[in-house]
Design a protein around this motif. Sequence first.
Motif, PDB file in Angstrom:
ATOM      1  N   LEU A  61      16.713 -45.499  -0.558  1.00 17.16           N
ATOM      2  CA  LEU A  61      16.447 -46.747  -0.751  1.00 17.16           C
ATOM      3  C   LEU A  61      14.914 -46.754  -0.401  1.00 17.16           C
ATOM      4  N   SER A  62      14.439 -45.845   0.069  1.00 14.21           N
ATOM      5  CA  SER A  62      12.966 -45.858   0.621  1.00 14.21           C
ATOM      6  C   SER A  62      12.186 -45.943  -0.716  1.00 14.21           C
ATOM      7  N   LEU A  63      12.620 -45.359  -1.797  1.00 15.07           N
ATOM      8  CA  LEU A  63      12.056 -45.286  -2.955  1.00 15.07           C
ATOM      9  C   LEU A  63      11.837 -46.827  -3.604  1.00 15.07           C
ATOM     10  N   LEU A  64      12.501 -47.820  -3.121  1.00 15.82           N
ATOM     11  CA  LEU A  64      12.105 -48.996  -3.789  1.00 15.82           C
ATOM     12  C   LEU A  64      10.759 -49.594  -3.019  1.00 15.82           C
ATOM     13  N   PRO A  67       6.653 -49.018  -4.851  1.00 20.49           N
ATOM     14  CA  PRO A  67       5.737 -50.106  -5.859  1.00 20.49           C
ATOM     15  C   PRO A  67       4.825 -50.899  -4.781  1.00 20.49           C
ATOM     16  N   ALA A  68       5.450 -51.200  -3.759  1.00 20.24           N
ATOM     17  CA  ALA A  68       4.619 -52.008  -2.680  1.00 20.24           C
ATOM     18  C   ALA A  68       3.407 -51.188  -1.766  1.00 20.24           C
ATOM     19  N   GLY A  69       3.789 -49.893  -1.748  1.00 15.35           N
ATOM     20  CA  GLY A  69       2.700 -48.974  -1.002  1.00 15.35           C
ATOM     21  C   GLY A  69       1.766 -48.725  -2.028  1.00 15.35           C
ATOM     22  N   VAL A  70       2.206 -48.635  -3.320  1.00 14.06           N
ATOM     23  CA  VAL A  70       0.911 -48.513  -4.350  1.00 14.06           C
ATOM     24  C   VAL A  70       0.043 -49.626  -4.645  1.00 14.06           C
ATOM     25  N   GLY A  71       0.687 -50.725  -4.473  1.00 16.55           N
ATOM     26  CA  GLY A  71       0.081 -51.979  -4.425  1.00 16.55           C
ATOM     27  C   GLY A  71      -0.824 -52.013  -3.322  1.00 16.55           C
ATOM     28  N   VAL A  73      -2.348 -49.650  -1.692  1.00 16.82           N
ATOM     29  CA  VAL A  73      -3.298 -48.418  -1.971  1.00 16.82           C
ATOM     30  C   VAL A  73      -4.246 -49.096  -3.062  1.00 16.82           C
ATOM     31  N   GLY A  74      -3.669 -49.577  -3.898  1.00 17.74           N
ATOM     32  CA  GLY A  74      -4.618 -50.159  -5.129  1.00 17.74           C
ATOM     33  C   GLY A  74      -5.584 -51.284  -4.911  1.00 17.74           C
ATOM     34  N   HIS A  75      -5.236 -51.873  -3.668  1.00 16.20           N
ATOM     35  CA  HIS A  75      -6.223 -53.039  -3.299  1.00 16.20           C
ATOM     36  C   HIS A  75      -6.622 -52.794  -1.843  1.00 16.20           C
ATOM     37  N   LEU A  76      -6.947 -51.530  -1.731  1.00 12.34           N
ATOM     38  CA  LEU A  76      -7.485 -51.315  -0.112  1.00 12.34           C
ATOM     39  C   LEU A  76      -8.683 -51.974  -0.176  1.00 12.34           C
ATOM     40  N   ASP A  77      -9.701 -52.184  -1.178  1.00 14.98           N
ATOM     41  CA  ASP A  77     -10.991 -52.963  -0.967  1.00 14.98           C
ATOM     42  C   ASP A  77     -10.609 -54.327  -0.518  1.00 14.98           C
ATOM     43  N   THR A  78      -9.579 -54.894  -1.127  1.00 12.46           N
ATOM     44  CA  THR A  78      -9.735 -56.268  -0.900  1.00 12.46           C
ATOM     45  C   THR A  78      -9.177 -56.506   0.596  1.00 12.46           C
ATOM     46  N   LEU A  79      -8.333 -55.409   0.959  1.00 10.24           N
ATOM     47  CA  LEU A  79      -7.856 -55.646   2.196  1.00 10.24           C
ATOM     48  C   LEU A  79      -8.880 -55.373   3.295  1.00 10.24           C
ATOM     49  N   GLY A  80      -9.967 -54.453   2.732  1.00 14.21           N
ATOM     50  CA  GLY A  80     -11.093 -54.534   3.796  1.00 14.21           C
ATOM     51  C   GLY A  80     -11.803 -55.345   3.917  1.00 14.21           C
TER      52      GLY A  80
END
Length: 116
Positions: A61-64, A67-71, A73-80
């Motif tokens: 189930l953790s594979l679901l 995609p959220a984790g990739v999102g 990581v892909g927007h770490l600059d926005t989170l920063g």
Amino acid sequence: MIVNLVVLLACQLAGEVAARGLGLPVPGPVIGMALLFAALIMRPALAERIAPTTSALLAHLSLLFVPAGVGVVGHLDTLGQHGVALIAALLLSTVAAIMAGVYVFLLVARLTGASE
């Protein structure tokens, strides 16, 4: 295993069809889960048959969440840049939702005459 997946997906499809076709306010997968539950009660052999498949699905189930984790990581600059504001919005909206639930509960309790 394919037949077991077909059983699971058929229950979900039946729930989706029922929810949309009858205009029910309940999500289709919830109706499908209720249908699956009823089928498992009526036919205990079905429960034994699909148990390995469902266990394998739950084990992975953790594979679901990948995609959220990739999102994230892909927007770490926005989170920063906006991390503090996002956390504040998340906390405030959570508190507001809980408080709204409390007030609705109290209102319904008062309208139904439930004692404290």
